[in-house]
Write a protein that holds these residues in place. Structure first.
Motif, PDB file in Angstrom:
ATOM      1  N   GLN A   1      -0.974  -0.834   5.653  1.00  0.00           N
ATOM      2  CA  GLN A   1      -1.008  -2.007   6.670  1.00  0.00           C
ATOM      3  C   GLN A   1      -0.312  -1.331   7.844  1.00  0.00           C
ATOM      4  OE1 GLN A   1       2.800  -3.421   4.060  1.00  0.00           O
ATOM      5  NE2 GLN A   1       1.115  -4.418   2.729  1.00  0.00           N
ATOM      6  N   ALA A   2       0.306  -0.525   8.128  1.00  0.00           N
ATOM      7  CA  ALA A   2       0.383   0.046   9.886  1.00  0.00           C
ATOM      8  C   ALA A   2      -0.990   0.280  10.253  1.00  0.00           C
ATOM      9  CB  ALA A   2       1.529   0.900   9.678  1.00  0.00           C
TER      10      ALA A   2
ATOM     11  N   LEU B   1       5.287   4.471   0.044  1.00  0.00           N
ATOM     12  CA  LEU B   1       4.783   4.493   1.112  1.00  0.00           C
ATOM     13  C   LEU B   1       3.240   4.482   1.438  1.00  0.00           C
ATOM     14  CD1 LEU B   1       6.507   5.086   4.229  1.00  0.00           C
ATOM     15  CD2 LEU B   1       5.697   7.790   3.701  1.00  0.00           C
TER      16      LEU B   1
ATOM     17  N   VAL C   1       1.076   2.302   0.777  1.00  0.00           N
ATOM     18  CA  VAL C   1       0.773   0.713   0.898  1.00  0.00           C
ATOM     19  C   VAL C   1       1.242   0.286   2.295  1.00  0.00           C
ATOM     20  CG1 VAL C   1       1.100  -1.429  -0.028  1.00  0.00           C
ATOM     21  CG2 VAL C   1       1.222   0.651  -1.536  1.00  0.00           C
ATOM     22  N   ARG C   2       2.808   1.172   2.135  1.00  0.00           N
ATOM     23  CA  ARG C   2       2.964   0.170   4.028  1.00  0.00           C
ATOM     24  C   ARG C   2       2.564   0.907   4.999  1.00  0.00           C
ATOM     25  NH1 ARG C   2       5.726  -4.250   2.945  1.00  0.00           N
ATOM     26  NH2 ARG C   2       7.433  -3.532   0.978  1.00  0.00           N
ATOM     27  N   ALA C   3       2.198   2.407   4.906  1.00  0.00           N
ATOM     28  CA  ALA C   3       1.073   2.706   6.034  1.00  0.00           C
ATOM     29  C   ALA C   3       0.123   2.570   6.420  1.00  0.00           C
ATOM     30  CB  ALA C   3       1.181   4.763   5.761  1.00  0.00           C
TER      31      ALA C   3
END
Length: 298
Positions: free
Chosen positions: A72-73, A66, A68-70
């Protein structure tokens, strides 16, 4: 289940600080509130994001994914905010500036071009007239003046001081001899304003120097400078205009040195107009910088 940015913001803070207290300080939230928000997020995602250890809160395998995705967001969110801030700070619409032709010819073009480059939706009109503008009649949205008005419902803002000196072309000196003192001016052609067309007493430079006979005269500063460039005589020139006339040089700088002021004038009704206020700030800052730059070249 969809998570919102606020959920991810709290998750990132805990992941980076490895503690609820550290994240709370970063977010200005109570650590207990941070803990409840993480528990709520884990319940919503039906997974464990952190494992508690003596070193604090460590990311689980799912938490690492998560993260990594956070991040990016977060990057996308910051980019979006930067674009919105840039767009909201841009100026648009038409703004008309009234100015004496010295400022209009030698300062405003480069300053306004720079402002327009930053604000492509803006339309700037420069009205160059050697007279006082009537803002009450909305002849312009704002005006540059060489003296501060004392009457009327106006906002008066000092822009900057500027310097003027006597100047003459090198060709004129070659043909007519050196000018070594103010007394020598009596035998030379003088370039200046048309006496009955001087619209502001601050422009009556020659009277201040003691010169009354003006064989070559114009109500335009740029025309006066061109007369001097063509070897017509000696006259008072703005220091900031000299870079536009490389064949003209200052003389008697110790004996004659004048200082004047540019003011920005706006109508009182525009005090709460954020658009005009922001433009006025950019204009004044640009003019100060440009006068300083050009005067440093002399």
């Amino acid at each position: 289940m969809q998570t919102n940015w606020d959920d991810l913001r709290i998750f990132l803070a805990v992941a980076r600080d490895n503690s609820l207290s550290g994240a709370g300080k970063r977010l200005r939230l109570d650590p207990a509130t941070v803990g409840r928000r993480i528990q709520k997020l884990e319940a919503a995602l039906q997974t464990v994001l952190f494992t508690k250890s003596p070193q604090g809160y460590a990311l689980s395998e799912t938490g690492q994914a998560l993260l990594v995705r956070a991040e990016q967001a977060e990057t996308a969110m910051r980019a979006a905010v930067a674009v919105l801030q840039e767009q909201s700070d841009r100026l648009s619409g038409q703004i008309r500036i009234g100015a004496p032709d010295g400022a209009a010819n030698y300062l405003l073009p480069q300053v306004c071009a720079a402002i327009l480059k930053e604000n492509p939706d803006l339309e700037i009109q420069i009205v160059a007239l050697p007279r006082v503008f009537n803002l009450s009649r909305r002849e312009a949205d704002m005006a540059i003046a060489v003296s501060a008005p004392t009457a009327g419902r106006l906002i008066v803002q000092k822009i900057t001081d500027y310097k003027l000196h006597l100047a003459v072309s090198r060709d004129y000196i070659r043909d007519n001899g050196a000018i070594r003192s103010v007394a020598d001016l009596a035998r030379h052609n003088v370039v200046g304003y048309i006496a009955d067309m001087i619209f502001d007493r601050e422009l009556d430079y020659l009277e201040e120097i003691g010169l009354t006979k003006v064989p070559l005269a114009s109500n335009s500063v740029s025309v006066q400078l061109n007369l001097i460039r063509q070897g017509g005589g000696v006259g008072v020139v703005h220091d900031f205009a000299l870079s536009a006339a490389p064949e003209v040089a200052r003389i008697l700088t110790d004996e004659v040195s004048l200082t004047r002021v540019f003011y920005l004038i706006r109508h009182e009704d525009d005090r709460r107009n954020a658009r005009l206020r922001r433009f006025a700030d950019r204009l004044c800052n640009g003019l100060r910088a440009e006068v300083a730059r050009l005067e440093a070249l002399t």
